[in-house]
Write an enzyme that holds these catalytic residues in place. Structure first.
Site, PDB file in Angstrom:
ATOM      1  N   VAL A   1       0.905  -1.157   0.000  1.00  0.00           N
ATOM      2  CA  VAL A   1       0.000   0.000   0.000  1.00  0.00           C
ATOM      3  C   VAL A   1       0.941   1.204   0.000  1.00  0.00           C
ATOM      4  O   VAL A   1       1.457   1.600   1.049  1.00  0.00           O
ATOM      5  CB  VAL A   1      -0.924   0.007   1.237  1.00  0.00           C
ATOM      6  N   PRO A   2       1.218   1.776  -1.174  1.00  0.00           N
ATOM      7  CA  PRO A   2       2.366   2.667  -1.371  1.00  0.00           C
ATOM      8  C   PRO A   2       2.235   4.084  -0.797  1.00  0.00           C
ATOM      9  O   PRO A   2       2.190   5.071  -1.539  1.00  0.00           O
ATOM     10  CB  PRO A   2       2.500   2.703  -2.897  1.00  0.00           C
ATOM     11  N   CYS A   3       2.243   4.171   0.502  1.00  0.00           N
ATOM     12  CA  CYS A   3       2.183   5.486   1.132  1.00  0.00           C
ATOM     13  C   CYS A   3       3.466   6.289   0.882  1.00  0.00           C
ATOM     14  O   CYS A   3       3.481   7.514   1.068  1.00  0.00           O
ATOM     15  CB  CYS A   3       1.918   5.357   2.638  1.00  0.00           C
ATOM     16  N   HIS A   4       4.531   5.598   0.435  1.00  0.00           N
ATOM     17  CA  HIS A   4       5.788   6.310   0.140  1.00  0.00           C
ATOM     18  C   HIS A   4       5.657   7.189  -1.105  1.00  0.00           C
ATOM     19  O   HIS A   4       6.506   8.045  -1.352  1.00  0.00           O
ATOM     20  CB  HIS A   4       6.935   5.311  -0.031  1.00  0.00           C
TER      21      HIS A   4
END
Length: 222
Positions: A187-190
């Site tokens: 879950v690419p919160c970056h």
């Protein structure tokens, strides 16, 4: 006077020698009551523990930091950075929401996650197909699902993410939900950055965030 004289002529009320044992003393009553409470407590503890779910956990060493992976019922619920302060916060939330306890071990979904993470860090994977389990509020889950729509190699600002969610005035709440994401990378919160294009806040640290963004922008696929 209603009494029965004894051999000494006393007219005190007659008491049979075993009358004192005919009824439990107050002390015995208290002991029985306490024992009953203890048995009920132990039964409830046993019942609660027997109904408790198990989150299988395993550590994973990535090129930019150590992660902890966790799965429950065939879904990945944890892929997070091994930061001591964060672990206390995230682990407590997961165990409470999912009514589960941690146990070290391997699961099929963790094996799949490890294989796909290896491919991702080797620059051979841009998407994951691991089933996910979100443990959070409705608002947090809405934000996390929105993160899944950010393409590999792209970034968005917190303002843009908030606008896409129809929550333009809730940028701080969106940022907080982004920070509470417990399934990093998948879950690419970056991929969420500041409006000025600067890197801000990341659970794995800004160097790890930069490393991930550099990996995704390198174009060295396959």
């Amino acid at each position: 006077r209603g009494g029965r004289p004894d051999c000494c002529g006393s007219d005190a009320p007659y008491r049979h020698p075993y009358q004192e044992y005919a009824k439990p003393t107050a002390l015995i009553k208290i002991a029985r009551f306490s024992f009953s409470i203890l048995i009920n407590f132990l039964y409830l503890q046993y019942k609660e523990k027997s109904m408790e779910n198990i989150i299988w956990i395993q550590n994973y060493q990535s090129p930019c930091g150590e992660l902890i992976l966790g799965s429950l019922d065939g879904k990945l619920c944890l892929c997070d950075w091994m930061d001591e302060n964060r672990r206390a916060l995230i682990d407590r939330r997961l165990q409470k929401v999912l009514h589960a306890r941690y146990e070290t071990g391997e699961s099929e979904v963790i094996v799949r996650a490890v294989a796909q993470l290896d491919e991702y860090f080797a620059g051979k994977r841009t998407e994951f197909d691991i089933p996910l389990l979100f443990a959070g509020t409705d608002f947090q889950r809405t934000v996390w699902n929105a993160l899944l729509n950010i393409p590999y190699g792209k970034t968005v600002s917190y303002a843009t993410l908030s606008q896409d969610l129809g929550k333009l005035k809730a940028i701080r709440a969106v940022a907080a939900a982004n920070g509470a994401n417990s399934i990093s990378i998948l879950v690419p919160c970056h991929r969420v950055i500041g409006s000025n294009q600067k890197l801000v806040g990341y659970a794995g640290g800004l160097p790890a965030k930069q490393w991930l963004l550099d990996l995704e922008s390198s174009g060295r696929l396959f």
